[in-house]
Write a protein that holds these residues in place. Structure first.
Motif, PDB file in Angstrom:
ATOM      1  N   LEU A 271      27.750 -45.463 -98.582  1.00  0.00           N
ATOM      2  CA  LEU A 271      26.603 -45.287 -99.468  1.00  0.00           C
ATOM      3  C   LEU A 271      26.375 -46.522-100.340  1.00  0.00           C
ATOM      4  O   LEU A 271      25.232 -46.835-100.685  1.00  0.00           O
ATOM      5  CB  LEU A 271      26.809 -44.052-100.343  1.00  0.00           C
ATOM      6  CG  LEU A 271      26.775 -42.709 -99.614  1.00  0.00           C
ATOM      7  CD1 LEU A 271      27.095 -41.573-100.571  1.00  0.00           C
ATOM      8  CD2 LEU A 271      25.423 -42.474 -98.969  1.00  0.00           C
ATOM      9  N   ALA A 272      27.458 -47.209-100.695  1.00  0.00           N
ATOM     10  CA  ALA A 272      27.307 -48.437-101.475  1.00  0.00           C
ATOM     11  C   ALA A 272      26.548 -49.499-100.695  1.00  0.00           C
ATOM     12  O   ALA A 272      25.917 -50.384-101.288  1.00  0.00           O
ATOM     13  CB  ALA A 272      28.683 -48.965-101.886  1.00  0.00           C
ATOM     14  N   VAL A 273      26.615 -49.412 -99.374  1.00  0.00           N
ATOM     15  CA  VAL A 273      25.850 -50.338 -98.535  1.00  0.00           C
ATOM     16  C   VAL A 273      24.442 -49.797 -98.287  1.00  0.00           C
ATOM     17  O   VAL A 273      23.449 -50.528 -98.403  1.00  0.00           O
ATOM     18  CB  VAL A 273      26.578 -50.571 -97.193  1.00  0.00           C
ATOM     19  CG1 VAL A 273      25.719 -51.415 -96.243  1.00  0.00           C
ATOM     20  CG2 VAL A 273      27.926 -51.238 -97.434  1.00  0.00           C
ATOM     21  N   ALA A 274      24.341 -48.518 -97.931  1.00  0.00           N
ATOM     22  CA  ALA A 274      23.072 -47.960 -97.462  1.00  0.00           C
ATOM     23  C   ALA A 274      22.061 -47.735 -98.582  1.00  0.00           C
ATOM     24  O   ALA A 274      20.866 -47.984 -98.404  1.00  0.00           O
ATOM     25  CB  ALA A 274      23.328 -46.640 -96.735  1.00  0.00           C
ATOM     26  N   VAL A 275      22.509 -47.267 -99.741  1.00  0.00           N
ATOM     27  CA  VAL A 275      21.569 -46.891-100.795  1.00  0.00           C
ATOM     28  C   VAL A 275      20.827 -48.103-101.361  1.00  0.00           C
ATOM     29  O   VAL A 275      19.582 -48.108-101.412  1.00  0.00           O
ATOM     30  CB  VAL A 275      22.284 -46.100-101.907  1.00  0.00           C
ATOM     31  CG1 VAL A 275      21.344 -45.873-103.093  1.00  0.00           C
ATOM     32  CG2 VAL A 275      22.759 -44.750-101.361  1.00  0.00           C
ATOM     33  N   PRO A 276      21.512 -49.155-101.788  1.00  0.00           N
ATOM     34  CA  PRO A 276      20.734 -50.298-102.296  1.00  0.00           C
ATOM     35  C   PRO A 276      19.837 -50.942-101.241  1.00  0.00           C
ATOM     36  O   PRO A 276      18.660 -51.210-101.497  1.00  0.00           O
ATOM     37  CB  PRO A 276      21.819 -51.283-102.770  1.00  0.00           C
ATOM     38  CG  PRO A 276      23.036 -50.470-102.945  1.00  0.00           C
ATOM     39  CD  PRO A 276      22.958 -49.389-101.918  1.00  0.00           C
ATOM     40  N   VAL A 277      20.404 -51.177-100.053  1.00  0.00           N
ATOM     41  CA  VAL A 277      19.612 -51.826 -99.003  1.00  0.00           C
ATOM     42  C   VAL A 277      18.434 -50.944 -98.601  1.00  0.00           C
ATOM     43  O   VAL A 277      17.293 -51.405 -98.478  1.00  0.00           O
ATOM     44  CB  VAL A 277      20.496 -52.153 -97.787  1.00  0.00           C
ATOM     45  CG1 VAL A 277      19.651 -52.720 -96.645  1.00  0.00           C
ATOM     46  CG2 VAL A 277      21.589 -53.134 -98.172  1.00  0.00           C
ATOM     47  N   GLY A 278      18.690 -49.649 -98.373  1.00  0.00           N
ATOM     48  CA  GLY A 278      17.627 -48.744 -97.954  1.00  0.00           C
ATOM     49  C   GLY A 278      16.564 -48.567 -99.016  1.00  0.00           C
ATOM     50  O   GLY A 278      15.361 -48.548 -98.713  1.00  0.00           O
ATOM     51  N   LEU A 279      16.983 -48.448-100.275  1.00  0.00           N
ATOM     52  CA  LEU A 279      16.016 -48.245-101.360  1.00  0.00           C
ATOM     53  C   LEU A 279      15.180 -49.501-101.594  1.00  0.00           C
ATOM     54  O   LEU A 279      13.951 -49.427-101.763  1.00  0.00           O
ATOM     55  CB  LEU A 279      16.750 -47.848-102.640  1.00  0.00           C
ATOM     56  CG  LEU A 279      15.876 -47.466-103.833  1.00  0.00           C
ATOM     57  CD1 LEU A 279      14.915 -46.338-103.469  1.00  0.00           C
ATOM     58  CD2 LEU A 279      16.742 -47.075-105.020  1.00  0.00           C
ATOM     59  N   PHE A 280      15.817 -50.673-101.583  1.00  0.00           N
ATOM     60  CA  PHE A 280      15.062 -51.916-101.761  1.00  0.00           C
ATOM     61  C   PHE A 280      14.100 -52.134-100.602  1.00  0.00           C
ATOM     62  O   PHE A 280      12.965 -52.607-100.795  1.00  0.00           O
ATOM     63  CB  PHE A 280      16.023 -53.102-101.870  1.00  0.00           C
ATOM     64  CG  PHE A 280      16.821 -53.115-103.143  1.00  0.00           C
ATOM     65  CD1 PHE A 280      16.479 -52.303-104.215  1.00  0.00           C
ATOM     66  CD2 PHE A 280      17.934 -53.933-103.272  1.00  0.00           C
ATOM     67  CE1 PHE A 280      17.213 -52.296-105.381  1.00  0.00           C
ATOM     68  CE2 PHE A 280      18.670 -53.939-104.443  1.00  0.00           C
ATOM     69  CZ  PHE A 280      18.318 -53.122-105.491  1.00  0.00           C
ATOM     70  N   ALA A 281      14.542 -51.788 -99.388  1.00  0.00           N
ATOM     71  CA  ALA A 281      13.654 -51.917 -98.231  1.00  0.00           C
ATOM     72  C   ALA A 281      12.455 -50.991 -98.358  1.00  0.00           C
ATOM     73  O   ALA A 281      11.321 -51.365 -98.030  1.00  0.00           O
ATOM     74  CB  ALA A 281      14.426 -51.612 -96.938  1.00  0.00           C
ATOM     75  N   ALA A 282      12.690 -49.781 -98.851  1.00  0.00           N
ATOM     76  CA  ALA A 282      11.592 -48.832 -99.024  1.00  0.00           C
ATOM     77  C   ALA A 282      10.595 -49.320-100.066  1.00  0.00           C
ATOM     78  O   ALA A 282       9.372 -49.214 -99.885  1.00  0.00           O
ATOM     79  CB  ALA A 282      12.151 -47.465 -99.428  1.00  0.00           C
ATOM     80  N   VAL A 283      11.104 -49.866-101.177  1.00  0.00           N
ATOM     81  CA  VAL A 283      10.214 -50.389-102.217  1.00  0.00           C
ATOM     82  C   VAL A 283       9.388 -51.548-101.688  1.00  0.00           C
ATOM     83  O   VAL A 283       8.177 -51.649-101.926  1.00  0.00           O
ATOM     84  CB  VAL A 283      11.033 -50.809-103.450  1.00  0.00           C
ATOM     85  CG1 VAL A 283      10.144 -51.550-104.455  1.00  0.00           C
ATOM     86  CG2 VAL A 283      11.668 -49.592-104.107  1.00  0.00           C
ATOM     87  N   TYR A 284      10.032 -52.433-100.922  1.00  0.00           N
ATOM     88  CA  TYR A 284       9.294 -53.573-100.386  1.00  0.00           C
ATOM     89  C   TYR A 284       8.220 -53.124 -99.404  1.00  0.00           C
ATOM     90  O   TYR A 284       7.070 -53.586 -99.470  1.00  0.00           O
ATOM     91  CB  TYR A 284      10.260 -54.535 -99.696  1.00  0.00           C
ATOM     92  CG  TYR A 284       9.538 -55.645 -98.953  1.00  0.00           C
ATOM     93  CD1 TYR A 284       8.967 -56.703 -99.636  1.00  0.00           C
ATOM     94  CD2 TYR A 284       9.408 -55.597 -97.565  1.00  0.00           C
ATOM     95  CE1 TYR A 284       8.286 -57.710 -98.969  1.00  0.00           C
ATOM     96  CE2 TYR A 284       8.734 -56.592 -96.883  1.00  0.00           C
ATOM     97  CZ  TYR A 284       8.170 -57.644 -97.580  1.00  0.00           C
ATOM     98  OH  TYR A 284       7.492 -58.622 -96.911  1.00  0.00           O
ATOM     99  N   LEU A 285       8.583 -52.217 -98.486  1.00  0.00           N
ATOM    100  CA  LEU A 285       7.625 -51.802 -97.464  1.00  0.00           C
ATOM    101  C   LEU A 285       6.447 -51.042 -98.058  1.00  0.00           C
ATOM    102  O   LEU A 285       5.319 -51.151 -97.582  1.00  0.00           O
ATOM    103  CB  LEU A 285       8.329 -50.927 -96.414  1.00  0.00           C
ATOM    104  CG  LEU A 285       9.342 -51.646 -95.503  1.00  0.00           C
ATOM    105  CD1 LEU A 285      10.045 -50.642 -94.594  1.00  0.00           C
ATOM    106  CD2 LEU A 285       8.645 -52.711 -94.667  1.00  0.00           C
ATOM    107  N   SER A 286       6.687 -50.273 -99.107  1.00  0.00           N
ATOM    108  CA  SER A 286       5.621 -49.441 -99.655  1.00  0.00           C
ATOM    109  C   SER A 286       4.780 -50.167-100.701  1.00  0.00           C
ATOM    110  O   SER A 286       3.596 -49.851-100.865  1.00  0.00           O
ATOM    111  CB  SER A 286       6.216 -48.168-100.281  1.00  0.00           C
ATOM    112  OG  SER A 286       7.102 -48.508-101.337  1.00  0.00           O
ATOM    113  N   GLU A 287       5.363 -51.134-101.429  1.00  0.00           N
ATOM    114  CA  GLU A 287       4.653 -51.734-102.558  1.00  0.00           C
ATOM    115  C   GLU A 287       4.313 -53.210-102.364  1.00  0.00           C
ATOM    116  O   GLU A 287       3.362 -53.708-102.974  1.00  0.00           O
ATOM    117  CB  GLU A 287       5.494 -51.575-103.838  1.00  0.00           C
ATOM    118  CG  GLU A 287       5.746 -50.133-104.216  1.00  0.00           C
ATOM    119  CD  GLU A 287       4.473 -49.382-104.528  1.00  0.00           C
ATOM    120  OE1 GLU A 287       3.565 -49.972-105.136  1.00  0.00           O
ATOM    121  OE2 GLU A 287       4.382 -48.195-104.145  1.00  0.00           O
TER     122      GLU A 287
END
Length: 490
Positions: A271-287
């Motif tokens: 989760l320490a790997v997936a949560v930051p990377v996944g959340l930052f990727a989601a913010v970039y793709l959506s915004e």
């Protein structure tokens, strides 16, 4: 008659009933649809429903009950002498079922005739040799009592399937005739069909609930049986995991704490790997991403979710493990002894979980009303301030749900752990040591050589029950967080 053709015939009867119901409805109205209470399609659907639903209900119930009836009758035929030391009646019955399947396959492939397979007076050595020549014998320990029981098992199953086909077809025909007979211009077909559909939908929901209940009860019953053989205090508070597959496992130490520690440690790294990377990727793709970049990047990111876990496990074993070993091993920092370690499995599992976090978070962020963004921009906030202070807080309940899904996926993962983290059950803070998880030990305990009635086999159900309770606790905590923040931002 095979199950496939039985289903096809029932559907054909329902289709014929549908056509007959429509025709009879139009005939009863003299060809004028205005005299019908309902549209012709409802009259046909009423006949089809009464033909198919009872038939399929009987079929499902028969398939559920028949194995228990056959098992009860055949188990009474097996003498106690056929159950050797270190075995059980359940294992003998499993051998009987496999031998019966071998007989059925040999008959289907033409290796022997049906009469030859059914005849109880057939020479035991002869029929065994023919099955071996056909490649159908599962083990070489087949005995004459098992062969006779397998012959009786096959006959009972065959007779049961024959009678099932007759009863199901008669039910379908009777239901179709009943539906056609009650068809008339005054019959309220639409009301009947809508009530029937409502019952079908309710039954579908009930099946899901009953399936969950059945899973829980199967775990509970076997867990209770385990705790009758092994002390609960030693299981929940023991610091050593050392199962003994000799005898009935009386010398085993089955403490769950090392397994829980390994499970949470590896999941935390993932989760320490997936949560930051996944959340930052989601913010970039959506915004931030342009439509062209988003159209390419989002599908490529979601490809990670479609890769089989065994491939991730091989990636951890052959690539990530050796790479970490070259940096932290004896030739590097000297704190890593082998490629299988918590860090290896955690990193690879984190890569696997990235699309679970990013895709769901992206959907939740896009669901935040545009008016909230516009209001923030109107007050002079920058895009980064809007994301940080408006969008992420409003999307927090959905993001928590995405993280929870990723955590549940991490806790339940097996193949990456087996290949990437090793099989050592230990309590350690060093992420470069080999550890294991609850799910990996569930697999190993149920695939060992122990008697299924021994603690070392039944402990798998206690492990599964513990994992179920832990996951349920995570869901309750996440539900509390979601409700708290949803009231604030709705």
């Amino acid at each position: 008659m095979s199950l496939f053709w039985l289903v096809v015939i029932v559907l054909a009867i329902a289709l014929v009933g549908y056509i007959a119901g429509r025709a009879r409805a139009l005939a009863s109205a003299g060809g004028d649809m205005r005299d019908l209470h309902s549209l012709p399609v409802y009259y046909g659907a009423n006949v089809a429903m009464k033909a198919a639903v009872p038939a399929f209900l009987i079929l499902v119930l028969w398939l559920l009950v028949q194995p228990f009836v056959v098992h009860s009758n055949i188990s009474g035929m097996i003498p106690e002498s056929a159950v050797g030391d270190g075995s059980s009646l359940g294992l003998v019955m499993a051998e009987v079922r496999r031998t019966a399947e071998g007989l059925e396959n040999a008959v289907a492939s033409g290796q022997m005739t049906d009469d030859f397979a059914r005849n109880a007076r057939t020479d035991f050595n002869d029929i065994t040799t023919r099955l071996k020549d056909a490649g159908q014998i599962v083990t070489s320990q087949i005995t004459q009592p098992i062969m006779r029981a397998a012959q009786a098992y096959r006959i009972m199953v065959s007779n049961g399937n024959f009678y099932m086909s007759i009863v199901v077809l008669l039910a379908a025909i009777a239901g179709a005739l009943w539906g056609v007979r009650e068809t008339s211009a005054e019959f309220r077909a639409r009301n009947t069909v809508e009530r029937g559909i409502q019952v079908i939908l309710f039954s579908a929901a009930l099946i899901a609930v009953l399936t969950t209940l059945g899973i829980v009860l199967s775990l509970v019953f076997n867990t209770v049986e385990f705790f009758r053989l092994y002390p609960a205090m030693d299981f929940f508070f023991g610091l050593t995991w050392s199962p003994s597959f000799s005898g009935r496992g009386g010398s085993s130490e089955l403490g769950i704490l090392p397994l829980l520690w390994g499970t949470f440690y590896i999941s935390f790294v993932a989760l320490a790997v997936a949560v930051p990377v996944g959340l930052f990727a989601a913010v970039y793709l959506s915004e931030y991403a342009s439509p062209r970049v988003r159209a390419v990047a989002k599908p490529m990111l979601e490809i990670l979710a479609g890769i089989p876990t065994i491939v991730y496990g091989l990636f951890a074993l052959l690539t990530v493990g050796p790479m970490l070993l070259s940096v932290f091993g004896d030739n590097g920092l000297g704190i890593m002894k082998a490629g299988t370690a918590v860090m290896t499995a955690g990193l690879v599992m984190g890569i696997m979980l990235i699309p679970f976090v990013s895709s769901l978070s992206d959907d939740i962020i896009n669901a935040v009303p545009q008016a909230m963004r516009d209001g923030s921009y109107g007050l002079g906030a920058t895009k980064s301030e809007t994301v940080k202070q408006v969008i992420l807080p409003a999307a927090l309940p959905g993001i928590v749900g995405a993280i929870l899904l990723a955590a549940s996926r991490a806790i339940g993962e097996t193949m990456i752990v087996v290949l990437g983290a090793g099989a050592a059950a230990r309590l350690s803070l060093n992420p470069f040591e080999a550890m294991t998880t609850v799910t990996a030990k569930i697999v190993s305990q149920l695939t060992g050589d122990a008697d299924f009635a021994s603690p070392v086999a039944l402990v798998a159900f206690a492990l599964g029950m513990t994992l179920f309770v832990v996951t349920l606790g995570l869901n309750i905590v996440a539900l509390y967080i979601v409700r708290k923040y949803r009231e604030q931002y709705d």
